[in-house]
Scaffold this motif. Structure first.
Motif, PDB file in Angstrom:
ATOM      1  N   ALA A  10     -44.233 -92.117-165.237  1.00 56.86           N
ATOM      2  CA  ALA A  10     -45.269 -91.860-164.227  1.00 56.86           C
ATOM      3  C   ALA A  10     -45.041 -92.626-162.928  1.00 56.86           C
ATOM      4  O   ALA A  10     -45.798 -92.458-161.979  1.00 56.86           O
ATOM      5  N   THR A  11     -44.005 -93.468-162.878  1.00 58.13           N
ATOM      6  CA  THR A  11     -43.741 -94.166-161.620  1.00 58.13           C
ATOM      7  C   THR A  11     -42.899 -93.318-160.664  1.00 58.13           C
ATOM      8  O   THR A  11     -42.785 -93.651-159.498  1.00 58.13           O
ATOM      9  N   SER A  12     -42.328 -92.224-161.147  1.00 64.12           N
ATOM     10  CA  SER A  12     -41.510 -91.407-160.246  1.00 64.12           C
ATOM     11  C   SER A  12     -42.420 -90.659-159.279  1.00 64.12           C
ATOM     12  O   SER A  12     -43.591 -90.404-159.571  1.00 64.12           O
ATOM     13  N   SER A  13     -41.883 -90.299-158.122  1.00 57.30           N
ATOM     14  CA  SER A  13     -42.762 -89.705-157.113  1.00 57.30           C
ATOM     15  C   SER A  13     -43.207 -88.291-157.492  1.00 57.30           C
ATOM     16  O   SER A  13     -44.297 -87.879-157.146  1.00 57.30           O
ATOM     17  N   MET A  14     -42.368 -87.558-158.239  1.00 49.34           N
ATOM     18  CA  MET A  14     -42.810 -86.234-158.698  1.00 49.34           C
ATOM     19  C   MET A  14     -43.966 -86.384-159.679  1.00 49.34           C
ATOM     20  O   MET A  14     -44.952 -85.648-159.620  1.00 49.34           O
ATOM     21  N   VAL A  78     -54.089 -82.555-176.058  1.00 51.80           N
ATOM     22  CA  VAL A  78     -53.101 -83.423-175.427  1.00 51.80           C
ATOM     23  C   VAL A  78     -51.948 -82.605-174.853  1.00 51.80           C
ATOM     24  O   VAL A  78     -51.336 -81.794-175.551  1.00 51.80           O
ATOM     25  N   ASN A  79     -51.690 -82.831-173.580  1.00 52.08           N
ATOM     26  CA  ASN A  79     -50.528 -82.236-172.932  1.00 52.08           C
ATOM     27  C   ASN A  79     -49.592 -83.364-172.534  1.00 52.08           C
ATOM     28  O   ASN A  79     -50.020 -84.517-172.436  1.00 52.08           O
ATOM     29  N   CYS A  80     -48.348 -83.030-172.308  1.00 54.78           N
ATOM     30  CA  CYS A  80     -47.416 -84.091-171.938  1.00 54.78           C
ATOM     31  C   CYS A  80     -46.410 -83.584-170.905  1.00 54.78           C
ATOM     32  O   CYS A  80     -45.877 -82.484-171.040  1.00 54.78           O
ATOM     33  N   ALA A  81     -46.213 -84.364-169.861  1.00 51.08           N
ATOM     34  CA  ALA A  81     -45.183 -84.040-168.876  1.00 51.08           C
ATOM     35  C   ALA A  81     -44.143 -85.150-168.874  1.00 51.08           C
ATOM     36  O   ALA A  81     -44.482 -86.323-168.798  1.00 51.08           O
ATOM     37  N   VAL A  82     -42.892 -84.757-168.982  1.00 52.63           N
ATOM     38  CA  VAL A  82     -41.805 -85.732-169.082  1.00 52.63           C
ATOM     39  C   VAL A  82     -41.010 -85.782-167.778  1.00 52.63           C
ATOM     40  O   VAL A  82     -40.392 -84.787-167.387  1.00 52.63           O
ATOM     41  N   PHE A  83     -41.069 -86.916-167.114  1.00 44.13           N
ATOM     42  CA  PHE A  83     -40.329 -87.071-165.863  1.00 44.13           C
ATOM     43  C   PHE A  83     -39.227 -88.115-165.976  1.00 44.13           C
ATOM     44  O   PHE A  83     -38.607 -88.454-164.995  1.00 44.13           O
ATOM     45  N   PHE A 180     -33.045 -80.068-155.176  1.00 38.24           N
ATOM     46  CA  PHE A 180     -33.120 -81.349-154.486  1.00 38.24           C
ATOM     47  C   PHE A 180     -34.574 -81.643-154.132  1.00 38.24           C
ATOM     48  O   PHE A 180     -35.246 -80.846-153.495  1.00 38.24           O
ATOM     49  N   VAL A 181     -35.046 -82.800-154.541  1.00 37.29           N
ATOM     50  CA  VAL A 181     -36.411 -83.204-154.230  1.00 37.29           C
ATOM     51  C   VAL A 181     -36.352 -84.541-153.495  1.00 37.29           C
ATOM     52  O   VAL A 181     -35.524 -85.403-153.796  1.00 37.29           O
ATOM     53  N   ASP A 182     -37.243 -84.680-152.518  1.00 43.07           N
ATOM     54  CA  ASP A 182     -37.249 -85.860-151.663  1.00 43.07           C
ATOM     55  C   ASP A 182     -37.894 -87.041-152.389  1.00 43.07           C
ATOM     56  O   ASP A 182     -39.070 -87.328-152.216  1.00 43.07           O
ATOM     57  N   THR A 183     -37.123 -87.711-153.217  1.00 43.68           N
ATOM     58  CA  THR A 183     -37.641 -88.841-154.000  1.00 43.68           C
ATOM     59  C   THR A 183     -36.796 -90.082-153.746  1.00 43.68           C
ATOM     60  O   THR A 183     -35.783 -90.027-153.050  1.00 43.68           O
ATOM     61  N   ASP A 199     -44.839 -83.077-153.772  1.00 43.13           N
ATOM     62  CA  ASP A 199     -46.080 -82.303-153.854  1.00 43.13           C
ATOM     63  C   ASP A 199     -45.808 -80.827-154.146  1.00 43.13           C
ATOM     64  O   ASP A 199     -46.505 -80.205-154.941  1.00 43.13           O
ATOM     65  N   ASP A 200     -44.790 -80.282-153.482  1.00 47.29           N
ATOM     66  CA  ASP A 200     -44.422 -78.878-153.720  1.00 47.29           C
ATOM     67  C   ASP A 200     -44.055 -78.670-155.189  1.00 47.29           C
ATOM     68  O   ASP A 200     -44.479 -77.701-155.822  1.00 47.29           O
ATOM     69  N   VAL A 201     -43.233 -79.580-155.697  1.00 42.65           N
ATOM     70  CA  VAL A 201     -42.780 -79.458-157.082  1.00 42.65           C
ATOM     71  C   VAL A 201     -43.965 -79.529-158.034  1.00 42.65           C
ATOM     72  O   VAL A 201     -44.088 -78.719-158.960  1.00 42.65           O
ATOM     73  N   ALA A 202     -44.869 -80.479-157.778  1.00 42.14           N
ATOM     74  CA  ALA A 202     -46.031 -80.636-158.661  1.00 42.14           C
ATOM     75  C   ALA A 202     -46.888 -79.367-158.659  1.00 42.14           C
ATOM     76  O   ALA A 202     -47.365 -78.920-159.701  1.00 42.14           O
TER      77      ALA A 202
END
Lengths: 242, 435
Positions: A10-14, A78-83, A180-183, A199-202
């Motif tokens: 959860a610390t990643s910008s996406m 429960v849902n889960c998103a893996v970044f 490519f994402v601006d992170t 934000d776009d990706v999210a």
């Protein structure tokens, strides 16, 4: 109805961008990662933006003993998103092959082992969504980052199998392949083009979850770029450097 | 921390810099990079000139540090990371009955930038400057982290301090109570200069600002529209639409004839008897934010904003300056006149009790000559130029306009003896040179 989302990495910008959007619609959040002060900051931010609840918990892809506490922190559907994932320079891995282990653990086996523990929970409930963030780098091995790409390819195959399993029980799995994402990970890397914002990706991810899409590229045009790259015959591809 | 080589500019786009930028996303990353090689912070680059530039050097882009760390409705305080935009904050807080105590003309300004420039808003005559509502700043100086409270010299050197004491990581702000998320605005035509000053002096509205027709001359000199506003609730605001300026406008877009015609229409749009309307907060506080990238209207060469404040008794000198602007035919539609109170929180803060005038000019040679001329007038009127806008002034003038410059310099030299945080503006005005 509000739901609970576990966000690994959860610390990643996406992940941050997705957490924010989930908070704004009133979901509960379990923010998992290694940098606790940073997770606490995101948790208070999400709380103020409308999250039903937001808490920070420790998750280390290389330390499975941290996994159970995260599952315990989540309630309801429960849902889960893996970044999670790590992308050391290929040149560093070339110099020190032992770096492969950590890269594969961060990007593939760590989160896969966690999802393996989550799967029965989703099956029991008969509901729940898993979002797995892979990478277009996993679509074809390239000289520039093939270890990272291999780990992401492994993860994508795992997600495909998990989807096959959870669909029977009413769950769902979305595989996300960002271009490519601006992170922070891509900041300062040369040769970036058509860069999307976190934000776009999210937004794309949440739309895909709503529509129960299986595999998405974000932004969408990466599907076509990768289709071309995948279509290049190996005898030619092996001589290219892209 | 990785560095990205980029070319960048301030809002005016007349000056540019190229250099390496870092963009940390966590406090620990800011600490690490300040430990390694300290560099000045930049935010959303809403300063017009070179305050946010470091040509050939490095800078720390703080826009990804944009989280709210804590909100205490009892105390009316909020703790935020420096990259949070004031517009975002206002949208988040208004439904809860609060607003940032001071808001500048754009909601895209970050909290860090608002502190470093000690910005003011349409309520300066009552509420003072932004820095007066800052309770505490967490600062990453070249010598490590400092938590800086009000009343200390380091606080006064940081607020309005042009980023020269370190990177502002987060801050605790005291908020203003508001009734709701709409605002009731009364607009009135003002026929000329003397009436304008009298109305500004007499206004006791919470928010007051004057739009001035900087092309009107003769008996119409100083005509404009006075806006007075109070927050409200339970009212339905008029609709607003957002636009984006996609490419640079051609040079003639803001030619004298067009500006004069536009200003005339803009003035006459308000009925002779005045009018009262309900607006969304953002439409009143940040009217131009609805037009994204409006700075491109000034074309490829960009523009300058001239903003000064002069003491109350120097009002005739300000009138003379406006006359120079009006007869030059160089002014753009964007010109603002406001009464300022004495409120300021830092050694290098802009505000002083008096009148402030701001006007935009297309970046052409005649404009820069006019602005340099006006700079002289401001100095003679014992006034001050606003460093958040300035791109052209000379150091000796500016240092004389800021009588507490010495106090600021002493404090800054202590925390940044190696001058690692110098920016283009600080270099141009020689603000870090020994007096």
């Amino acid at each position: 109805m509000s739901e609970t989302w576990i966000i690994l990495g959860a610390t990643s910008s996406m992940a941050r961008a997705m957490a924010r959007q989930l908070a704004e619609r009133g979901d509960a959040l379990v923010l998992a990662g290694r940098d606790m002060p940073d997770l606490e900051a995101t948790a208070s931010d999400c709380q103020l933006r409308g999250a039903a609840d937001a808490r920070a918990v420790r998750f280390d892809a290389r330390d499975p003993s941290t996994f159970q506490a995260i599952l315990d922190a989540a309630e309801g559907t429960v849902n889960c998103a893996v970044f999670v994932g790590s992308m050391p320079d290929q040149s560093l891995i070339d110099a020190d092959p032992s770096l492969i282990d950590g890269t594969v653990m961060d990007s593939f086996t760590g989160p896969a082992r966690f999802l393996q523990m989550l799967a029965p929970v989703i099956e029991d409930k008969g509901a729940g969504v898993v979002v797995g963030v892979g990478s277009v780098a996993g679509d074809r091995g390239r000289v520039g980052n093939y270890v990272y790409g291999a780990a992401k390819a492994g993860f994508a195959t795992y997600l495909s199998g998990l989807r096959n399993r959870l669909t029977r029980a009413g769950g769902h799995v979305v595989t996300v392949k960002p271009g490519f994402v601006d992170t922070a990970m891509t900041w300062g890397i040369e040769g970036m083009f058509l860069v999307a914002t976190p934000d776009d990706v999210a937004r794309d991810i949440l739309k895909a979850v709503k529509k129960r899409r299986n595999v998405i590229y974000t932004p969408f045009f990466w599907r076509y770029i990768m289709a071309i790259i995948k279509a290049v015959p190996e005898p030619i591809f092996k001589k290219m450097s892209i | 921390m990785r560095w990205n080589t980029a070319e960048y500019s301030g809002w005016g786009r007349a000056l540019t810099a190229s250099g390496q930028l870092a963009r940390p996303e966590r406090a620990s990353a800011v600490a690490a990079l300040m430990d390694e090689e300290p560099a000045p912070a930049i935010g959303n680059r809403r300063s017009y000139g070179d305050a946010c530039l470091n040509d050939g050097g490095r800078a720390v882009d703080m826009t990804r540090m944009d989280r709210v760390l804590g909100f205490d409705p009892e105390a009316g305080e909020i703790t935020v990371e420096a990259g949070v935009e004031l517009g975002v904050l206002s949208r988040m807080l208004a439904p809860k009955g609060f607003l940032p105590a001071v808001m500048p003309g754009t909601g895209f300004a970050t909290v860090g930038g608002a502190i470093a420039m000690d910005v003011h808003g349409k309520n300066h005559h009552h509420a003072g400057s932004f820095g007066q509502h800052v309770a505490e700043i967490t600062l990453q100086t070249p010598k490590g982290e400092r938590v800086v409270g009000e009343g200390t010299d380091l606080f006064r050197a940081t607020v309005g301090g042009l980023g020269q004491t370190g990177v502002i990581v987060s801050a605790k702000l005291r908020l203003l109570k508001c009734k709701g998320d709409v605002i009731v605005v009364t607009e009135r035509r003002v026929p000329g200069w003397d009436d304008f000053l009298a109305l500004l002096d007499g206004s006791d509205a919470t928010y007051t600002v004057g739009w001035i027709d900087a092309t009107a001359t003769g008996t119409k000199l100083g005509r404009g529209i006075l806006e007075e506003a109070e927050t409200g609730s339970g009212l339905i605001p008029s609709k607003s639409t957002a636009r984006r300026i996609k490419r640079n406008a051609p040079g003639w877009a803001l030619s004298p004839g067009i500006v004069r015609a536009f200003n005339s229409l803009y003035y006459n749009r308000v009925p002779r008897s005045g009018r009262t309307s309900v607006k969304r907060l953002q439409d009143f506080f940040f009217p131009l934010d609805r037009i994204h990238d409006w700075n491109k209207l000034y074309g490829r060469r960009g523009f300058h904003q001239f903003q000064c404040v002069v003491p109350v008794d120097a009002a005739p000198a300000l009138r003379a300056m406006l006359e120079k602007i009006a007869t030059s035919g160089l002014a753009s539609p964007l010109a603002v006149l406001k009464r300022m109170g004495p409120g300021r929180a830092g050694f290098m803060s802009f505000p002083m009790e008096g009148y402030t005038l701001a006007c935009d000019f297309r970046n052409v040679d005649r404009s820069t000559r006019l602005i340099r001329d006006l700079e002289q007038d401001v100095a003679e009127a014992r006034g001050r130029l606003y460093l958040a806008k300035d791109a052209l002034a000379r150091g000796a003038h500016v240092r004389a306009m800021y009588p507490e410059h010495g106090d600021w310099l002493a404090e800054v030299q202590q925390v940044d003896p190696d001058k690692a945080l110098v920016t283009d503006l600080v270099r141009r005005l020689e603000l870090r040179a020994a007096p």
